[in-house]
Design an enzyme around this catalytic site. Structure first.
Site, PDB file in Angstrom:
ATOM      1  N   LYS A  66       0.828  -1.211   0.000  1.00 11.20           N
ATOM      2  CA  LYS A  66       0.000   0.000   0.000  1.00 11.20           C
ATOM      3  C   LYS A  66       0.861   1.260   0.000  1.00 11.20           C
ATOM      4  O   LYS A  66       0.452   2.297  -0.518  1.00 11.20           O
ATOM      5  CB  LYS A  66      -0.964  -0.003   1.186  1.00 11.20           C
ATOM      6  CG  LYS A  66      -2.103  -0.981   1.007  1.00 11.20           C
ATOM      7  CD  LYS A  66      -3.278  -0.664   1.911  1.00 11.20           C
ATOM      8  CE  LYS A  66      -4.444  -1.591   1.620  1.00 11.20           C
ATOM      9  NZ  LYS A  66      -5.486  -1.520   2.647  1.00 11.20           N
TER      10      LYS A  66
ATOM     11  N   LYS B 123      -3.791 -10.664  -6.595  1.00 15.12           N
ATOM     12  CA  LYS B 123      -5.042 -11.047  -5.937  1.00 15.12           C
ATOM     13  C   LYS B 123      -6.209 -10.190  -6.442  1.00 15.12           C
ATOM     14  O   LYS B 123      -6.011  -9.028  -6.784  1.00 15.12           O
ATOM     15  CB  LYS B 123      -4.794 -10.936  -4.424  1.00 15.12           C
ATOM     16  CG  LYS B 123      -5.799 -10.215  -3.629  1.00 15.12           C
ATOM     17  CD  LYS B 123      -5.459  -9.964  -2.202  1.00 15.12           C
ATOM     18  CE  LYS B 123      -5.852  -8.513  -1.952  1.00 15.12           C
ATOM     19  NZ  LYS B 123      -6.164  -8.136  -0.614  1.00 15.12           N
TER      20      LYS B 123
ATOM     21  N   LYS C   8     -11.100  -5.357  -4.399  1.00 15.28           N
ATOM     22  CA  LYS C   8     -12.212  -4.448  -4.646  1.00 15.28           C
ATOM     23  C   LYS C   8     -11.731  -3.031  -4.946  1.00 15.28           C
ATOM     24  O   LYS C   8     -12.491  -2.196  -5.418  1.00 15.28           O
ATOM     25  CB  LYS C   8     -13.227  -4.466  -3.502  1.00 15.28           C
ATOM     26  CG  LYS C   8     -12.696  -4.237  -2.089  1.00 15.28           C
ATOM     27  CD  LYS C   8     -13.850  -4.281  -1.077  1.00 15.28           C
ATOM     28  CE  LYS C   8     -13.661  -4.825   0.309  1.00 15.28           C
ATOM     29  NZ  LYS C   8     -12.485  -5.021   0.986  1.00 15.28           N
TER      30      LYS C   8
HETATM   31  P1  TYM Z   1     -10.687  -6.966   3.309  1.00 13.61           P
HETATM   32  O1  TYM Z   1     -11.825  -6.024   3.377  1.00 13.61           O
HETATM   33  O2  TYM Z   1      -9.570  -6.643   2.375  1.00 13.61           O
HETATM   34  O3  TYM Z   1     -11.192  -8.425   2.953  1.00 13.61           O
HETATM   35  C1  TYM Z   1     -12.202  -9.078   3.709  1.00 13.61           C
HETATM   36  C2  TYM Z   1     -11.915 -10.565   3.744  1.00 13.61           C
HETATM   37  O4  TYM Z   1     -11.817 -11.081   2.402  1.00 13.61           O
HETATM   38  C3  TYM Z   1     -10.592 -11.787   2.229  1.00 13.61           C
HETATM   39  N1  TYM Z   1     -10.132 -11.557   0.846  1.00 13.61           N
HETATM   40  C4  TYM Z   1      -9.921 -12.531  -0.038  1.00 13.61           C
HETATM   41  N2  TYM Z   1     -10.044 -13.870   0.043  1.00 13.61           N
HETATM   42  C5  TYM Z   1      -9.764 -14.598  -1.074  1.00 13.61           C
HETATM   43  N3  TYM Z   1      -9.371 -14.038  -2.242  1.00 13.61           N
HETATM   44  C6  TYM Z   1      -9.235 -12.706  -2.375  1.00 13.61           C
HETATM   45  N4  TYM Z   1      -8.869 -12.168  -3.538  1.00 13.61           N
HETATM   46  C7  TYM Z   1      -9.519 -11.885  -1.240  1.00 13.61           C
HETATM   47  N5  TYM Z   1      -9.490 -10.541  -1.021  1.00 13.61           N
HETATM   48  C8  TYM Z   1      -9.865 -10.376   0.267  1.00 13.61           C
HETATM   49  C9  TYM Z   1      -9.636 -11.163   3.243  1.00 13.61           C
HETATM   50  O5  TYM Z   1      -8.582 -12.047   3.564  1.00 13.61           O
HETATM   51  C10 TYM Z   1     -10.552 -10.898   4.410  1.00 13.61           C
HETATM   52  O6  TYM Z   1     -10.688 -12.051   5.201  1.00 13.61           O
HETATM   53  N6  TYM Z   1      -7.983  -5.945   7.341  1.00 13.61           N
HETATM   54  C11 TYM Z   1      -9.127  -6.672   6.871  1.00 13.61           C
HETATM   55  C12 TYM Z   1     -10.395  -6.333   7.623  1.00 13.61           C
HETATM   56  C13 TYM Z   1     -10.289  -6.506   9.087  1.00 13.61           C
HETATM   57  C14 TYM Z   1     -10.261  -7.747   9.781  1.00 13.61           C
HETATM   58  C15 TYM Z   1     -10.163  -7.407  11.165  1.00 13.61           C
HETATM   59  C16 TYM Z   1     -10.300  -9.080   9.361  1.00 13.61           C
HETATM   60  C17 TYM Z   1     -10.238  -5.523  10.011  1.00 13.61           C
HETATM   61  N7  TYM Z   1     -10.162  -6.053  11.267  1.00 13.61           N
HETATM   62  C18 TYM Z   1     -10.110  -8.408  12.130  1.00 13.61           C
HETATM   63  C19 TYM Z   1     -10.247 -10.078  10.347  1.00 13.61           C
HETATM   64  C20 TYM Z   1     -10.158  -9.730  11.711  1.00 13.61           C
HETATM   65  C21 TYM Z   1      -9.337  -6.346   5.404  1.00 13.61           C
HETATM   66  O7  TYM Z   1      -8.927  -5.339   4.904  1.00 13.61           O
HETATM   67  O8  TYM Z   1     -10.107  -7.238   4.771  1.00 13.61           O
END
Ligand code: TYM
Length: 336
Positions: free
Chosen positions: A115, A197, A200
């Site tokens: 990032k 990957k 969004k």
């Molecule tokens: P975020 O919003 O990027 O993604 C949410 C969840 O989706 C999974 N993910 C994926 N899994 C498979 N293939 C992909 N291409 C893909 N892109 C995203 C992510 O691994 C995630 O599980 N930091 C986190 C949000 C967060 C969080 C937490 C998660 C904040 N606090 C505490 C778990 C526990 C995030 O940005 O996820």
């Protein structure tokens, strides 16, 4: 909350409409695990501020994400759903954990490095501190398990390190959480660049399928997916594009990878891409419909998030008081 069940916490950022990657890597599991665990699901709006956002859009996306969680099958009667910013304990525990986190380890996080490159004009402290806030999210609820995709595994390891460090320094306080990562679908790749990957926040809309895409759009995106020229439907490290499509098809249908390979053996890429597109479109059509319905009932969504924040706040404040006491913050005696 039932006390005989273990606790589960997870969250997603309202940084855009969730993709098929978010669904297959995380949200699908959230839905399946609701009966087995006491589940707490948050909308990580504070995390979102680490990148510049249009305030109006962030607000709209946060509400939309809540609607999407419910539309995907997360049941507010069973699970606690809330906005991270509605429970101040998340920011408060982050401060305490910051005193145990080292800049060196935060600077080594893959996501921070990626990032920082992507947003070179805005490498702020929040971006670096992002995994500490994530640790606070998880540790406040004594979560035993955290269902995530592969990309969040490193952050979970840091969470575990911080929990252990705190416990060693101040005595046993935090539960050390375990990740739950799906066997198929833990890392769905971009449809345009299968070495990256699916995300969004990708500026190229053809690279991801959003959970709100209509049928025609989903099928078009799969038709345009980048694949090799070998034309054999086989899962292999040197065929990342077609392997990604096989993974998606298998994750959505629940079939294993070799079943999918067998089913399409001898068929061409064109036919396979349409089959994947149609299968995904059929799976997400009800999510899209339900999300739009829910978004027309803002009062209901507000009620869900208020109840969620009350429940989450109660649990989080219990942990925070304990932590404040353990680290030596003074609090006046309460009159009996
Ligand atoms: P975020 O919003 O990027 O993604 C949410 C969840 O989706 C999974 N993910 C994926 N899994 C498979 N293939 C992909 N291409 C893909 N892109 C995203 C992510 O691994 C995630 O599980 N930091 C986190 C949000 C967060 C969080 C937490 C998660 C904040 N606090 C505490 C778990 C526990 C995030 O940005 O996820």
């Amino acid at each position: 909350m039932q006390t005989d069940k273990k606790t589960l916490f997870s969250a997603a950022q309202p940084s855009g409409v969730p993709t098929l990657g978010n669904y297959l890597g995380a949200i699908k599991n959230w839905v399946m695990l609701q009966d087995e665990y006491n589940c707490i699901y948050s909308i990580a709006d504070l995390h979102c501020l680490t990148v510049r956002r249009e305030p109006k859009e962030l607000r709209a996306k946060s509400l939309e994400l809540l609607a999407l969680y419910i539309a995907c099958g997360v049941d507010p009667e069973k699970s606690c759903l809330f906005m991270q910013s509605h429970v101040p304990a998340h920011a408060e525990l982050t401060w305490i954990l910051n005193t145990l986190a080292y800049p060196g380890e935060l600077g080594r996080m893959t996501q921070f490095k990626d990032k920082s490159k992507k947003h070179a004009d805005n490498v702020n402290m929040g971006l670096m501190d992002y995994p500490v806030l994530m640790a606070a999210d998880i540790l406040l609820y004594g979560a035993d398990v955290v269902p995530i995709g592969v990309d969040q595994k490193q952050h979970l390891e840091l969470t575990r390190d911080l929990a252990i460090r705190f416990n060693n320094r101040y005595s046993e306080t935090f539960v050390v959480p375990e990740p739950i990562i799906p066997g198929i679908g833990a890392k769905i790749m971009s449809l345009q660049d299968p070495e990256r990957k699916m995300s969004k926040s990708d500026p190229n809309e053809n690279s991801y399928v959003s959970l709100l895409d209509d049928e025609e759009t989903v099928i078009r995106k799969f038709k345009r997916a980048v694949t090799d020229s070998d034309n054999s439907i086989r899962f292999s490290a040197d065929k990342p594009g077609i392997s990604n499509l096989i993974t998606i098809y298998s994750a959505v249908t629940g079939e294993n990878i070799s079943c999918t390979e067998e089913k399409f053996a001898g068929k061409g890429y064109g036919e396979f891409k349409i089959a994947v597109g149609e299968t995904v479109a059929a799976a997400i059509a009800p999510v899209r419909k339900k999300t739009l319905e829910l978004l027309s009932d803002k009062a209901y969504l507000d009620e869900v998030m208020k109840n969620g924040a009350d429940r989450a706040g109660y649990l989080a404040n219990k942990t925070l008081s304990k932590v404040y006491r353990k680290v030596g913050l003074y609090s006046p005696e309460r009159k009996k």
